[in-house]
Scaffold this active site. Structure first.
Site, PDB file in Angstrom:
ATOM      1  N   LYS A   1       5.078 -30.387  31.145  1.00 19.46           N
ATOM      2  CA  LYS A   1       4.397 -29.098  31.203  1.00 19.46           C
ATOM      3  C   LYS A   1       3.482 -28.904  29.986  1.00 19.46           C
ATOM      4  O   LYS A   1       3.683 -29.519  28.938  1.00 19.46           O
ATOM      5  CB  LYS A   1       5.418 -27.946  31.220  1.00 19.46           C
ATOM      6  CG  LYS A   1       6.306 -27.878  32.459  1.00 19.46           C
ATOM      7  CD  LYS A   1       5.547 -27.486  33.699  1.00 19.46           C
ATOM      8  CE  LYS A   1       6.493 -27.338  34.893  1.00 19.46           C
ATOM      9  NZ  LYS A   1       7.064 -28.635  35.315  1.00 19.46           N
TER      10      LYS A   1
ATOM     11  N   SER B   1       4.058 -30.183  40.143  1.00 20.74           N
ATOM     12  CA  SER B   1       3.755 -29.040  39.280  1.00 20.74           C
ATOM     13  C   SER B   1       2.543 -29.269  38.375  1.00 20.74           C
ATOM     14  O   SER B   1       2.008 -28.308  37.823  1.00 20.74           O
ATOM     15  CB  SER B   1       4.969 -28.680  38.422  1.00 20.74           C
ATOM     16  OG  SER B   1       5.262 -29.702  37.498  1.00 20.74           O
TER      17      SER B   1
END
Length: 216
Positions: free
Chosen positions: A172, A134
């Site tokens: 993230k 990701s």
């Protein structure tokens, strides 16, 4: 001289065969052979420490040959010695979750040494082993080691280790406002995750990314 060549030279100077060094160090003879013949990348710090112990030599020398520490020079002019305070041992963690006292570390995978240069050592640090793709847009890949500073303070856009709903942590970009928190991946195939109102309480910022390291 390459690390493998140096290892072989030192082993032979010590009069040790592959099997003898394997028994002394706990590193398999086949792995030692691959290292010496340049058939694998730079070993992990933990492996180098074992080899140094088996050879009966200062581990700092092997670490410098491998590139983990500055290479000692033959002259002392302008030389800055490595002191114990120049490095710290950082735990390597495979999984982080929310625990009764904040962050619960799981799947311990040993430790790695980190140079303290550029770090605020008043904080605690840990390596989180990256899982998934990701964050590839930031050059962070599956299996990389993410050095995390344990803090809940960050600036919008920083990459943080975040625990969602008490479960396994994720790495993230984090953007926070008064009424929402947005977690954004750097791989476009993963859409942002938006947490609004009470859902914001499901998130725990466990730390801020400092740097990454790739192991070979």
């Amino acid at each position: 001289m390459s690390f493998g060549a140096y290892l072989k030279k030192t082993r032979e100077e010590k009069g040790l065969g592959l099997n003898q060094l394997s028994l002394k160090s706990g590193v398999s003879s086949s792995q030692i052979s691959r290292i010496e013949n340049g058939k694998m990348g730079t070993p992990k710090v933990s492996t180098i420490k074992k080899l140094a112990f088996g050879l009966g030599i200062d581990e700092a020398k092997l670490l410098s040959i491998a590139g983990y520490l500055p290479e000692p020079t033959k002259t002392t002019e302008n030389m800055i010695p490595i002191k114990p305070d120049d490095v710290i041992n950082v735990p390597v963690i495979g999984t982080i979750k929310a625990g009764p006292n904040g962050v619960a570390f799981e799947d311990h995978q040993g430790t790695e040494i980190v140079m303290t240069n550029g770090l605020d050592i008043s904080y605690e640090y840990f390596y989180l082993v990256v899982s998934g793709d990701s964050m590839t847009g930031d050059g962070i890949f599956d299996g990389d080691y993410a050095l995390i500073k344990k803090t809940q303070n960050f600036c919008n856009g920083d990459i943080c280790a975040v625990i969602v709903d008490g479960e396994e942590g994720t790495l993230k970009h984090v953007t926070r406002s008064d009424d929402s928190i947005v977690l954004t991946a750097s791989n476009s195939k993963y859409p942002p995750r938006v947490f609004v109102g009470n859902k914001m309480n499901e998130l725990l910022i466990s730390g801020k990314l400092v740097r990454t390291m790739r192991m070979f």
